[in-house]
Design a protein around this motif. Structure first.
Motif, short mmCIF file in Angstrom:
data_model
loop_
_atom_site.label_atom_id
_atom_site.label_comp_id
_atom_site.label_asym_id
_atom_site.label_seq_id
_atom_site.Cartn_x
_atom_site.Cartn_y
_atom_site.Cartn_z
N ASP A 132 46.75 12.94 25.72
CA ASP A 132 45.41 12.54 25.31
C ASP A 132 45.44 11.71 24.02
O ASP A 132 44.54 10.93 23.77
N THR A 133 46.48 11.90 23.22
CA THR A 133 46.62 11.12 22.00
C THR A 133 47.59 9.96 22.20
O THR A 133 48.13 9.42 21.23
N SER A 134 47.85 9.60 23.48
CA SER A 134 48.72 8.48 23.87
C SER A 134 50.18 8.70 23.47
O SER A 134 50.89 7.76 23.15
N TRP A 151 57.39 14.69 23.12
CA TRP A 151 57.17 15.04 21.70
C TRP A 151 57.14 16.56 21.50
O TRP A 151 57.31 17.04 20.39
N ILE A 152 56.92 17.31 22.57
CA ILE A 152 56.88 18.76 22.46
C ILE A 152 58.23 19.32 21.98
O ILE A 152 58.29 20.41 21.41
N LEU A 153 59.28 18.55 22.17
CA LEU A 153 60.60 18.99 21.71
C LEU A 153 60.70 19.08 20.20
O LEU A 153 61.63 19.69 19.67
N LEU A 154 59.73 18.50 19.50
CA LEU A 154 59.69 18.65 18.04
C LEU A 154 59.59 20.11 17.62
O LEU A 154 59.96 20.47 16.50
N ALA A 155 59.11 20.94 18.51
CA ALA A 155 58.96 22.37 18.20
C ALA A 155 60.31 23.01 17.86
O ALA A 155 60.34 24.05 17.20
N PHE A 156 61.40 22.40 18.28
CA PHE A 156 62.71 22.96 17.98
C PHE A 156 63.20 22.63 16.58
O PHE A 156 64.21 23.16 16.13
N ILE A 157 62.49 21.75 15.87
CA ILE A 157 62.83 21.45 14.49
C ILE A 157 62.05 22.44 13.62
O ILE A 157 60.82 22.42 13.61
N PRO A 158 62.75 23.29 12.89
CA PRO A 158 62.05 24.31 12.10
C PRO A 158 61.04 23.70 11.12
O PRO A 158 61.32 22.69 10.48
N LEU A 159 59.88 24.31 11.04
CA LEU A 159 58.76 23.99 10.16
C LEU A 159 58.21 22.57 10.35
O LEU A 159 57.05 22.41 10.70
N ILE A 160 59.03 21.55 10.14
CA ILE A 160 58.56 20.17 10.22
C ILE A 160 58.03 19.86 11.61
O ILE A 160 56.97 19.24 11.77
N GLY A 161 58.75 20.29 12.64
CA GLY A 161 58.33 20.03 14.01
C GLY A 161 56.98 20.66 14.32
O GLY A 161 56.12 20.04 14.95
N ALA A 162 56.79 21.90 13.87
CA ALA A 162 55.51 22.58 14.11
C ALA A 162 54.37 21.89 13.39
O ALA A 162 53.27 21.76 13.95
N VAL A 163 54.61 21.42 12.18
CA VAL A 163 53.56 20.72 11.43
C VAL A 163 53.19 19.41 12.11
O VAL A 163 52.00 19.09 12.26
N VAL A 164 54.18 18.66 12.56
CA VAL A 164 53.91 17.38 13.24
C VAL A 164 53.14 17.63 14.53
O VAL A 164 52.16 16.94 14.83
N LEU A 165 53.56 18.63 15.32
CA LEU A 165 52.83 18.95 16.56
C LEU A 165 51.40 19.40 16.26
O LEU A 165 50.48 19.05 17.00
N LEU A 166 51.22 20.16 15.20
CA LEU A 166 49.87 20.57 14.80
C LEU A 166 49.01 19.34 14.51
O LEU A 166 47.87 19.25 14.98
N ILE A 167 49.55 18.40 13.78
CA ILE A 167 48.81 17.17 13.47
C ILE A 167 48.46 16.41 14.75
O ILE A 167 47.32 15.97 14.93
N THR A 187 48.05 17.60 17.75
CA THR A 187 47.04 18.30 18.56
C THR A 187 45.67 18.29 17.91
O THR A 187 44.67 18.48 18.60
N VAL A 188 45.61 18.04 16.62
CA VAL A 188 44.33 17.99 15.92
C VAL A 188 43.70 16.60 16.00
O VAL A 188 42.49 16.46 15.93
N LEU A 189 44.53 15.58 16.17
CA LEU A 189 44.02 14.21 16.23
C LEU A 189 43.05 14.03 17.39
O LEU A 189 43.15 14.68 18.42
N ASP A 190 42.11 13.10 17.22
CA ASP A 190 41.14 12.80 18.26
C ASP A 190 41.80 12.07 19.42
O ASP A 190 42.87 11.48 19.28
N SER A 191 41.15 12.11 20.55
CA SER A 191 41.64 11.45 21.76
C SER A 191 41.69 9.95 21.58
O SER A 191 40.94 9.38 20.79
#
Length: 127
Positions: free
Chosen positions: A78-80, A85-101, A103-107
């Motif tokens: 939805d954010t193009s 990019w979900i694989l970023l979750a495997f990078i401790p802390l930084i990956g979770a923060v980037v994924l959070l950003i 998922t918060v961005l508008d469509s």
């Protein structure tokens, strides 16, 4: 509750797009379910401190793993962004923060390569 059930209906659908509302309501209901199940596990003595999970909450977490991944991939679409990019979750802390950003961005307004706008506003400027 409809948003939660909608994600479960699309159990393993990794194509298409998911609105922020769909993603975050699903996440909220998952959090509440895990809290309740963990409490029940603790009350009946089935919570393992070493493992950090109880039997009921563990079974629920395994059952909800695929829909959680699917809705996250659709949210990234939805954010193009590609679902990889979900694989970023495997990078401790930084990956979770980037994924959070992400998922918060508008469509992305209008259609993109992953499908039509889930808000139903193809070609229209949001007000």
């Amino acid at each position: 509750m409809d948003w939660y059930l909608e994600v479960l209906r699309k159990y393993a659908v990794f194509s298409g797009r998911a609105r922020r509302k769909e993603y975050w309501f699903f996440t909220l209901f998952n959090l509440l379910a895990m809290l309740v199940l963990s409490f029940i596990d603790g009350m009946i003595g089935m919570y393992s401190i070493e493992a950090g999970v109880g039997v009921l909450s563990g079974i629920y977490a395994l059952g909800i793993l695929i829909p959680s991944l699917a809705v996250t991939v659709r949210r990234l679409h939805d954010t193009s962004r590609t679902g990889w990019w979900i694989l970023l979750a495997f990078i401790p802390l930084i990956g979770a923060v980037v994924l959070l950003i992400f998922t918060v961005l508008d469509s992305t307004p209008g259609s993109n390569k992953y499908g039509p706008d889930p808000k139903g506003m193809d070609g229209q400027v949001p007000v």
